[in-house]
Design a protein around this motif. Structure first.
Motif, PDB file in Angstrom:
ATOM      1  N   LEU A   1       3.471  -2.312   2.435  1.00  0.00           N
ATOM      2  CA  LEU A   1       2.822  -3.395   3.162  1.00  0.00           C
ATOM      3  C   LEU A   1       1.329  -3.176   3.294  1.00  0.00           C
ATOM      4  N   PHE A   2       0.874  -1.926   3.310  1.00  0.00           N
ATOM      5  CA  PHE A   2      -0.537  -1.653   3.517  1.00  0.00           C
ATOM      6  C   PHE A   2      -1.246  -1.216   2.238  1.00  0.00           C
ATOM      7  N   ILE A   3      -0.688  -0.254   1.512  1.00  0.00           N
ATOM      8  CA  ILE A   3      -1.345   0.280   0.311  1.00  0.00           C
ATOM      9  C   ILE A   3      -0.836  -0.413  -0.951  1.00  0.00           C
TER      10      ILE A   3
ATOM     11  N   GLY B   1      -2.260  -3.690  -1.878  1.00  0.00           N
ATOM     12  CA  GLY B   1      -3.594  -3.693  -2.461  1.00  0.00           C
ATOM     13  C   GLY B   1      -3.549  -3.752  -3.971  1.00  0.00           C
ATOM     14  N   GLN B   2      -2.645  -2.970  -4.591  1.00  0.00           N
ATOM     15  CA  GLN B   2      -2.470  -3.038  -6.033  1.00  0.00           C
ATOM     16  C   GLN B   2      -1.983  -4.414  -6.470  1.00  0.00           C
TER      17      GLN B   2
ATOM     18  N   ILE C   1      -7.132 -12.625   2.680  1.00  0.00           N
ATOM     19  CA  ILE C   1      -8.392 -13.039   3.302  1.00  0.00           C
ATOM     20  C   ILE C   1      -9.375 -11.887   3.381  1.00  0.00           C
ATOM     21  N   MET C   2      -8.867 -10.664   3.467  1.00  0.00           N
ATOM     22  CA  MET C   2      -9.705  -9.505   3.767  1.00  0.00           C
ATOM     23  C   MET C   2     -10.446  -8.931   2.564  1.00  0.00           C
ATOM     24  N   ALA C   3      -9.948  -9.144   1.336  1.00  0.00           N
ATOM     25  CA  ALA C   3     -10.593  -8.540   0.166  1.00  0.00           C
ATOM     26  C   ALA C   3     -10.334  -9.395  -1.067  1.00  0.00           C
ATOM     27  N   PRO C   4     -11.311  -9.488  -2.002  1.00  0.00           N
ATOM     28  CA  PRO C   4     -11.096 -10.218  -3.256  1.00  0.00           C
ATOM     29  C   PRO C   4     -10.311  -9.371  -4.243  1.00  0.00           C
ATOM     30  N   PHE C   5      -9.693 -10.014  -5.212  1.00  0.00           N
ATOM     31  CA  PHE C   5      -8.863  -9.252  -6.146  1.00  0.00           C
ATOM     32  C   PHE C   5      -9.694  -8.383  -7.093  1.00  0.00           C
ATOM     33  N   ASN C   6     -10.988  -8.681  -7.235  1.00  0.00           N
ATOM     34  CA  ASN C   6     -11.819  -7.862  -8.123  1.00  0.00           C
ATOM     35  C   ASN C   6     -12.515  -6.724  -7.394  1.00  0.00           C
ATOM     36  N   GLU C   7     -12.096  -6.437  -6.178  1.00  0.00           N
ATOM     37  CA  GLU C   7     -12.645  -5.312  -5.427  1.00  0.00           C
ATOM     38  C   GLU C   7     -12.104  -4.002  -6.013  1.00  0.00           C
TER      39      GLU C   7
ATOM     40  N   THR D   1      -7.994  -0.454  -6.300  1.00  0.00           N
ATOM     41  CA  THR D   1      -7.310   0.334  -7.328  1.00  0.00           C
ATOM     42  C   THR D   1      -8.035   1.638  -7.631  1.00  0.00           C
ATOM     43  N   ASN D   2      -8.919   2.066  -6.744  1.00  0.00           N
ATOM     44  CA  ASN D   2      -9.684   3.302  -6.963  1.00  0.00           C
ATOM     45  C   ASN D   2     -10.381   3.263  -8.333  1.00  0.00           C
ATOM     46  N   ASN D   3     -11.124   2.170  -8.529  1.00  0.00           N
ATOM     47  CA  ASN D   3     -11.857   1.943  -9.782  1.00  0.00           C
ATOM     48  C   ASN D   3     -10.940   1.859 -10.999  1.00  0.00           C
ATOM     49  N   GLY D   4      -9.758   1.279 -10.794  1.00  0.00           N
ATOM     50  CA  GLY D   4      -8.851   1.032 -11.902  1.00  0.00           C
ATOM     51  C   GLY D   4      -7.945   2.175 -12.265  1.00  0.00           C
ATOM     52  N   THR D   5      -7.946   3.251 -11.489  1.00  0.00           N
ATOM     53  CA  THR D   5      -7.118   4.404 -11.841  1.00  0.00           C
ATOM     54  C   THR D   5      -5.700   4.327 -11.290  1.00  0.00           C
ATOM     55  N   GLY D   6      -5.469   3.498 -10.276  1.00  0.00           N
ATOM     56  CA  GLY D   6      -4.132   3.438  -9.682  1.00  0.00           C
ATOM     57  C   GLY D   6      -4.191   2.842  -8.290  1.00  0.00           C
ATOM     58  N   SER D   7      -3.499   3.464  -7.343  1.00  0.00           N
ATOM     59  CA  SER D   7      -3.489   2.980  -5.970  1.00  0.00           C
ATOM     60  C   SER D   7      -4.851   3.205  -5.318  1.00  0.00           C
ATOM     61  N   GLY D   8      -5.212   2.294  -4.419  1.00  0.00           N
ATOM     62  CA  GLY D   8      -6.483   2.396  -3.727  1.00  0.00           C
ATOM     63  C   GLY D   8      -6.330   2.120  -2.245  1.00  0.00           C
ATOM     64  N   LEU D   9      -7.407   1.682  -1.617  1.00  0.00           N
ATOM     65  CA  LEU D   9      -7.402   1.442  -0.187  1.00  0.00           C
ATOM     66  C   LEU D   9      -6.659   0.150   0.157  1.00  0.00           C
ATOM     67  N   SER D  10      -6.272   0.037   1.393  1.00  0.00           N
ATOM     68  CA  SER D  10      -5.621  -1.170   1.877  1.00  0.00           C
ATOM     69  C   SER D  10      -6.645  -2.299   2.005  1.00  0.00           C
TER      70      SER D  10
END
Length: 526
Positions: free
Chosen positions: A11-13, A16-17, A253-259, A263-272
């Protein structure tokens, strides 16, 4: 909320992906579809459980009752193994949430601390663990509700001094992202990959909801619970799905999909998306508190999944489907050998010492979600075989949901489609989370695991189950038992419980039902 102990998994991390690959509209639609799938699967399992509530869990018990022993063996062990794999997933999620993706000694120290906390909690007395579970569940539900309210307040301009965001990210960069190819089909593929990534939040939710209602089952309560299950599971699905759907809307609402931080700069999982939005809003205290709350949710979910996996292994042992050593409990009612065996999977999180935790987290996500899809397929098949045998014996069902059997077929189609579509993760050339071959193999690993378990059952005579003898004291208790007279656990035959099965090689599916299986009167012949 029946699945409250597991909140935090996706639900949180994980969301984001899903947001990064599909966009806010795809994320929102994915949660709606997965909520409907959860309702379809839950009602399917509940129809079967109304006839025979079991405190051991609906999938493990009913697979042995209504499926072949080989399928039951494979699905039961796959369920245990997948639940255990959630533990390293949650541990690496905690690392990603803290922004600790680079391998090294720092990761090793923090991994050791979090793993020790998760495993240590599971060796607490069972009653104490359950009490702490209720507390952690309340904290996580409060976290989910608070983050949702804050997200809407900031995004819709409810906080003084901050620009009103509204749904600007739905307009720029857009509501749906393109994946692998450009244009319409790119958005379609992006939606399917978003659906795959979002499913982590709903994995095993149907079984957990039904099992939550079955848990008080005892010899004298089965009939009463059979009538209470239908209404209870419907309420639990609504209580689970509605907050999830609203949270997916808030995260869009909180973040755009191109942030890139998603994805940690495209490497995998990133921030919520929540923490990204709070940080961009410049509210440092809220960002810090959100990070701590999500970390707490990940750790709490890890301890819950370790509890579920160890109790699954213990239940299999008590029913005679696993070595009896895993059913041994200490004086505090803890199956400590089952806990230790399940906890071994948590060591996979330490691979993050060599490779980035964001990459390891992505691989673990594919493994646990594919295991959930296979379990859903088995659950749907159980429902169909159950009703086929009822009709063959002219027995009526205790309860019939309005959407069944259509819901079961919907569950089978969607679960099979998502399982087969797992290889989409291996599509992008620019993805740096590993080679294409490694990503595709990981997506379909559990299909091979299920097949190997099925074949292993065929050669089970080569793996005898060793009964563990414990010394008996003067009062008739075995060493390590709780106070009170010794009670031998009920163990069902490894074939199909109370049913007398026709030999599997005959090609027939009918079973001769024992007298205590159903209590309903037979329907008179026309």
């Amino acid at each position: 909320m029946a699945v409250g102990p597991t909140i935090g998994t996706g639900l949180f991390i994980g969301a984001g992906q899903a947001l990064a690959v599909g966009g806010p509209a795809s994320l929102f639609l994915s949660y709606i579809i997965l909520s409907f799938l959860t309702f379809a699967m839950t009602t399917s399992m509940a129809e079967v459980s109304t006839h025979r509530p079991s405190r051991y869990g609906t999938l493990v018990t009913n697979s042995y009752l209504y499926m072949s022993s080989g399928v039951a063996f494979a699905s039961s062990y796959l369920r245990w193994y997948t639940l255990a794999m959630f533990v390293p997933y949650e541990i690496t999620t905690a690392m990603v949430n803290l922004g600790l993706s680079k391998p090294g000694a720092t990761i090793a120290i923090r991994l050791t601390i979090i793993t020790t906390i998760i495993v240590g909690f599971n060796f607490l007395p069972d009653r104490l663990f359950r009490s702490s579970e209720r507390l952690f569940t309340l904290i996580k539900i409060g976290t989910m509700a608070t983050l949702f309210v804050l997200a809407l307040s900031i995004g819709l301009g409810g906080v003084d001094g901050h620009t009103r965001w509204g749904f600007k990210y739905w307009k720029h960069p857009g509501a749906m992202n393109e994946y692998i190819v450009h244009g319409f089909w790119g958005r379609v593929l992006g939606f399917f990959q978003c659906l795959l990534d979002s499913s982590i939040a709903f994995t095993f939710a149907p079984e957990l909801i039904v099992h939550h209602t079955e848990m008080p089952a005892s010899v004298g309560e089965s009939t009463l619970l059979g009538t209470a299950i239908p209404g209870s599971v419907s309420s639990d699905v609504v209580q689970t799905a509605f907050p999830y759907i609203m949270s997916s809307l808030a995260m869009g609402i909180m973040a755009p999909f191109n942030e890139t931080r998603l994805t940690n700069n495209g490497t995998g999982s990133g921030l919520s998306p929540y923490t990204i939005g709070f940080k961009d809003a410049g509210i440092q205290i809220v960002f810090t508190l959100a990070t701590i709350a999500i970390l707490l949710s990940s750790v709490a979910s890890g301890r819950s999944f370790l509890y579920l996996s160890s109790r699954t292994l213990c239940a299999m042992s008590e029913q005679g489907h696993a070595p009896s050593v895993f059913s041994i409990r200490n004086r505090w009612d803890v199956p400590y050998i089952a806990v230790a065996g399940s906890a071994l999977f948590s060591t996979l999180a330490f691979i993050s010492v060599k490779i980035p935790s964001s990459i390891m987290n992505s691989y673990l996500l594919r493994i646990v979600t594919s295991g959930g899809f296979i379990s859903s397929l088995v659950g749907c098949t159980i429902h169909r075989h159950f009703h086929r045998r009822l009709r063959a014996n002219r027995i009526t069902t205790r309860h019939r949901f309005a959407m069944q059997s259509l819901g079961t077929y919907f569950g089978m189609v969607v679960s099979a489609a998502l399982l087969l579509a797992g290889g989409l993760w291996g599509g992008p050339k620019a993805n740096v989370t590993g080679t294409r071959a490694a990503r595709v193999i990981t997506s379909y690993t559990n299909i091979g695991v299920f097949g190997l378990l099925f074949l292993l059952h065929r050669f089970r005579s080569l793996m005898p189950i060793v009964e563990v003898e414990r010394p008996i004291d003067m009062e008739g208790r075995r060493h390590g038992d709780r106070e009170g007279p010794e009670v031998q656990p009920h163990k069902t035959p490894s074939n199909r419980g109370n049913l007398d099965a026709i030999p599997e090689d005959s090609g027939a599916f009918e079973l001769r039902l024992s007298h205590n299986m159903f209590t309903e009167p037979r329907v008179p012949r026309e």
